[in-house]
Write a protein that holds these residues in place. Sequence first.
Motif, PDB file in Angstrom:
ATOM      1  N   LYS A   1       3.443   1.742   4.988  1.00  0.00           N
ATOM      2  CA  LYS A   1       4.288   2.952   4.846  1.00  0.00           C
ATOM      3  C   LYS A   1       3.443   4.052   4.252  1.00  0.00           C
ATOM      4  O   LYS A   1       2.616   3.799   3.354  1.00  0.00           O
ATOM      5  CB  LYS A   1       5.445   2.693   3.879  1.00  0.00           C
ATOM      6  CG  LYS A   1       6.465   1.729   4.377  1.00  0.00           C
ATOM      7  CD  LYS A   1       7.645   2.449   4.978  1.00  0.00           C
ATOM      8  CE  LYS A   1       8.682   1.430   5.366  1.00  0.00           C
ATOM      9  NZ  LYS A   1       9.527   1.762   6.410  1.00  0.00           N
TER      10      LYS A   1
ATOM     11  N   TRP B   1      11.531   1.381  -1.139  1.00  0.00           N
ATOM     12  CA  TRP B   1      10.364   0.539  -0.842  1.00  0.00           C
ATOM     13  C   TRP B   1      10.357  -0.741  -1.689  1.00  0.00           C
ATOM     14  O   TRP B   1       9.844  -1.767  -1.266  1.00  0.00           O
ATOM     15  CB  TRP B   1       9.062   1.314  -1.080  1.00  0.00           C
ATOM     16  CG  TRP B   1       8.789   2.341  -0.017  1.00  0.00           C
ATOM     17  CD1 TRP B   1       9.569   2.611   1.065  1.00  0.00           C
ATOM     18  CD2 TRP B   1       7.674   3.237   0.052  1.00  0.00           C
ATOM     19  NE1 TRP B   1       9.007   3.624   1.815  1.00  0.00           N
ATOM     20  CE2 TRP B   1       7.837   4.025   1.214  1.00  0.00           C
ATOM     21  CE3 TRP B   1       6.555   3.469  -0.735  1.00  0.00           C
ATOM     22  CZ2 TRP B   1       6.932   5.012   1.597  1.00  0.00           C
ATOM     23  CZ3 TRP B   1       5.646   4.450  -0.351  1.00  0.00           C
ATOM     24  CH2 TRP B   1       5.836   5.218   0.799  1.00  0.00           C
TER      25      TRP B   1
ATOM     26  N   GLU C   1      12.361  -4.337   2.417  1.00  0.00           N
ATOM     27  CA  GLU C   1      11.169  -3.627   2.914  1.00  0.00           C
ATOM     28  C   GLU C   1       9.910  -4.486   2.836  1.00  0.00           C
ATOM     29  O   GLU C   1       8.933  -4.241   3.528  1.00  0.00           O
ATOM     30  CB  GLU C   1      10.946  -2.350   2.109  1.00  0.00           C
ATOM     31  CG  GLU C   1      11.996  -1.283   2.348  1.00  0.00           C
ATOM     32  CD  GLU C   1      11.770  -0.541   3.665  1.00  0.00           C
ATOM     33  OE1 GLU C   1      10.818  -0.880   4.384  1.00  0.00           O
ATOM     34  OE2 GLU C   1      12.570   0.356   3.956  1.00  0.00           O
TER      35      GLU C   1
END
Length: 640
Positions: free
Chosen positions: A41, A59, A64
Amino acid sequence: MPFNVGLLIVSDACSKDPSLDQTGPYLQTFFRDSPTFILSKREIVSDTTAEIQKTVSSWASEAENIKLILTCGGTGFTQRDITPEAVRPLIQRHAPGIVHAMLSESLKKTPFAIMSRPVAGVINKSLIITLPGSPTGARENLEAIIATLPHALAQLDGKDSRALHKKMARTMGDVVPGDAKSPHTHATHTHLITHELSSPVTQRARKSPFSMVSMNDALHLISSYTPKSRIVEMDITNRELLGSVLAETVVSSVNVPEFPASIVDGYAVSSSDGPGIYPVVAVSLAQKQTENSGLQPGQIARITTGAPVPPGADSVVMVEETELISTTHDTIEEENQVKILAMNVKPGENIREVGSDLKKGTVIFKEGYQIKNGGEVGLLASIGRSKVRAWRKPTVGILSTGDELKDPDEGSGLQYGQVYDSNRPALISTVESFGYRCLDLGIAHDDEEGLFHSVSKGLDLADYLITSGGVSMGEKDLLKPTIERKFGGKIHFGRVRMKPGKPTTFATIGDDKVIFALPGNPASASVAFHLFVLPSLLQYQGVHADGVNLLPGLPRLKVRLVKEAKLDDQRPEYQRAYIYQNEKMELVAEITGGQRSSRIGSFRGANGLVCLPAGSDVGKAVIQGEVEAIMFGQPIGRVV
Ligand SMILES: Nc1nc2c(c(=O)[nH]1)N[C@H]1C(S)=C(S)[C@@H](COP(=O)(O)OP(=O)(O)OC[C@H]3O[C@@H](n4cnc5c(N)ncnc54)[C@H](O)[C@@H]3O)O[C@H]1N2
Ligand code: MOO
Ligand SMILES: [Mg+2]
């Protein structure tokens, strides 16, 4: 298993104009070749508490699976620098050791490091660290702590980190209790550990400690000990998608086409109107359309290939089968009336109905499907997929070993005793031709230090390390003891009953690194690659065997030898051959001249290997007629 990393750039300026961000791209390159971390990411937010907290919290959520969150920027003294204040309330357990390590390293470089106010700690199962905003600052801070992060992250993940402790200690040169020093057993053989690296030549083993395994046993060992890759999300534009194995079943979420589309350029008509003169009341072009008023009987619409057919029309007549009768006299001249000449126009003619190329809900690929051509990538794009889940392909490091080797790039020709390094270019191009990312690790010297350095580098950067040379019985053949003694590697086999390629060695380190130490002789190295390394790479990335063979690999077929071939009495042999279809449409094989293992020229013109049995196994000295062959190239053209 590599750890997912999320990189959050915190900057008012970069959030308005992402092209100003230099730290993001810089750190992306830092992580690019890392086998331990994957930058999964990367986002930019302004210096506002809410935006920072929103991204960090999402996150750090389990869904995630981001193990390491790095923020860059906003750690200084200006009014807008609020990253530590935004992150601190989210931290459940602080990690002052990381902060200390970063600051003390930075202070060695600049006294201004006292103005950095980093925080670090754990949120759920993720580790968050706030880095400075400048590319160099961020990198220097990261480098101060990166070596210990895998260990910390493994612990956070609840893994047994003892193995990692050992590995780290080993890389740092410590003696690790439990390192193999005594006789040990493998699936098919027991052997004494290879000789001490530093022992004098007088003490070397005079017989190989490795028993000679059969081809079949070697393949079984590869199949058993090849690690499995992991699933990643891949952009469909990623070159590595070709040949990758899908980790999801792909179902079309759209109809193709989504609207009734014209197959030709012409006029949309109602088929029951028949030939005659009609007013052109609308135009439908292949483009995004907002309204479509539709046609009444007796009206027609001009239309281009791929454009939506207006409601009221049920077929399209090609422009070639029409005549222009009159035009408008507005500022832009337009068609007014057109004569349709076509007779017997059928309903549906020249129209692609909704979903007629592909129906919504159709399974396009089942999980486990290996993407075979660019058209299949286009098929994914045609249903709007820009990413798919697939098994990650391994990266492969290629290392030549030998004091005698010279890189042709160095110029200045050869000195007595030197040879040009041909294995590295041969292996790199072969590995790349099968769609794997390759790292050129250069040439290592035949000494403890040279091998340790290059093998460490290879293991750090790649999933597979392919070396050539230094695996037989010479006093400078130090690879096997290096793998075992310096890296705690497990050698699953170190000799195979085959020609060429007898000293081919297969080893694993930990549960995710593979070493194929191939023989130095150039033909041996390339033959062993095709027979052993390629099947292992394929199995690693999820390709299934065909049900006949144990491992996935190159196609095998029956060919007829053009001339009889001499058999090696002791070892099955894989001779390089040119395989083609003769005038009778039979597949025939011509051996490509001398087959000595030093002669890389035996690959000239070759597109396959003919598999010849050992003479002693079949009670013959020569063979003729039909034999099995393994194709590694296309059966095209004659050799010139
Ligand atoms: N006493 C024994 N000697 C040898 C045996 C044996 O069983 N007992 N096996 C022979 C066989 S079979 C082979 S194959 C070779 C394998 O040798 P190594 O893997 O140890 O490789 P080196 O000794 O380093 O080199 C062998 C040969 O290949 C040339 N070479 C090496 N690397 C390259 C390169 N990158 N490019 C071009 N040529 C290369 C090197 O100069 C040597 O000529 O061992 C036999 N010996
Ligand atoms: O096995 Mo070696 O490769 O015969 O020369
Ligand atoms: Mg040797």
